[in-house]
Design an enzyme around this catalytic site. Structure first.
Site, mmCIF file in Angstrom:
data_model
loop_
_atom_site.group_PDB
_atom_site.id
_atom_site.type_symbol
_atom_site.label_atom_id
_atom_site.label_comp_id
_atom_site.label_asym_id
_atom_site.label_seq_id
_atom_site.Cartn_x
_atom_site.Cartn_y
_atom_site.Cartn_z
ATOM 1 N N LYS A 21 0.843 -1.193 0.000
ATOM 2 C CA LYS A 21 0.000 0.000 0.000
ATOM 3 C C LYS A 21 0.879 1.244 0.000
ATOM 4 C CE LYS A 21 -4.035 -1.945 2.284
ATOM 5 N NZ LYS A 21 -3.817 -3.347 2.083
ATOM 6 N N HIS A 53 -3.847 1.690 4.686
ATOM 7 C CA HIS A 53 -3.278 2.958 4.239
ATOM 8 C C HIS A 53 -3.123 3.917 5.413
ATOM 9 C CE1 HIS A 53 -4.836 1.328 0.398
ATOM 10 N NE2 HIS A 53 -3.764 1.922 -0.103
ATOM 11 N N ALA A 54 -4.082 3.882 6.344
ATOM 12 C CA ALA A 54 -4.038 4.772 7.508
ATOM 13 C C ALA A 54 -2.813 4.508 8.380
ATOM 14 C CB ALA A 54 -5.312 4.629 8.333
ATOM 15 N N ARG A 78 -1.836 1.144 -4.456
ATOM 16 C CA ARG A 78 -0.831 0.098 -4.267
ATOM 17 C C ARG A 78 0.326 0.333 -5.226
ATOM 18 N NH1 ARG A 78 -2.712 -4.421 -1.345
ATOM 19 N NH2 ARG A 78 -4.943 -4.318 -0.951
ATOM 20 N N SER A 94 -7.439 3.576 -2.111
ATOM 21 C CA SER A 94 -7.562 3.328 -0.678
ATOM 22 C C SER A 94 -9.038 3.357 -0.310
ATOM 23 C CB SER A 94 -6.807 4.413 0.097
ATOM 24 O OG SER A 94 -7.229 4.463 1.444
ATOM 25 N N MET A 95 -9.487 2.374 0.467
ATOM 26 C CA MET A 95 -10.877 2.371 0.944
ATOM 27 C C MET A 95 -11.114 3.576 1.855
ATOM 28 S SD MET A 95 -12.497 -0.246 -0.341
ATOM 29 C CE MET A 95 -13.800 -0.820 0.706
ATOM 30 N N ALA A 96 -10.124 3.954 2.634
ATOM 31 C CA ALA A 96 -10.278 5.051 3.602
ATOM 32 C C ALA A 96 -10.122 6.427 2.967
ATOM 33 C CB ALA A 96 -9.271 4.887 4.733
#
Length: 125
Positions: A21, A53-54, A78, A94-96
């Site tokens: 990531k 990612h966080a 990624r 990123s999902m976040a």
């Protein structure tokens, strides 16, 4: 607390091999006295140790705050880094934080790895 010189902060810090990531981060220095506004720059950070990612953003933003800078995450994705073949591929999101602007990320990566083939795509996760 000393204010960091943005030029001393590396544009790119990524692991040397594997798929991992990454996040694109905008770093803001505190405005110098008499300056109209703070300066900023984008940096790319990607590590295999990060599950999310966080995790990367939290570590980097903490390090930057210690240097007197603020950060904002511009997105993530990624990186596939094949150092033996001198290839780096940037993709996904990123999902976040949502997708990073991979075109910006790849330009910074190309500057650090000028003899590599660096590509990007918006597809994939």
């Amino acid at each position: 607390m000393a204010v960091a010189d943005l030029a001393l902060i590396p544009d790119v810090d990524i692991d040397s091999d594997g798929v991992f990531k990454y996040v694109l981060i905008r770093v803001h220095s505190a405005p110098r006295s008499g300056a109209p506004a703070a300066e900023s720059k984008e940096i790319v950070r990607g590590y295999k140790w990060a599950e999310y990612h966080a995790d990367i953003y939290d570590k980097v933003s903490g390090d930057m705050q210690k240097q007197g800078c603020d950060c904002e995450c511009l997105g993530g994705g990624r990186i596939s880094h094949q150092s033996q073949d001198k290839k780096i591929h940037v993709y996904g999101y990123s999902m976040a934080y949502g997708p990073a602007q991979h075109a910006i990320s790849t330009e910074k990566i190309k500057a650090k790895y000028p003899d590599y083939e660096v590509t990007w795509a918006n597809d994939g996760y």
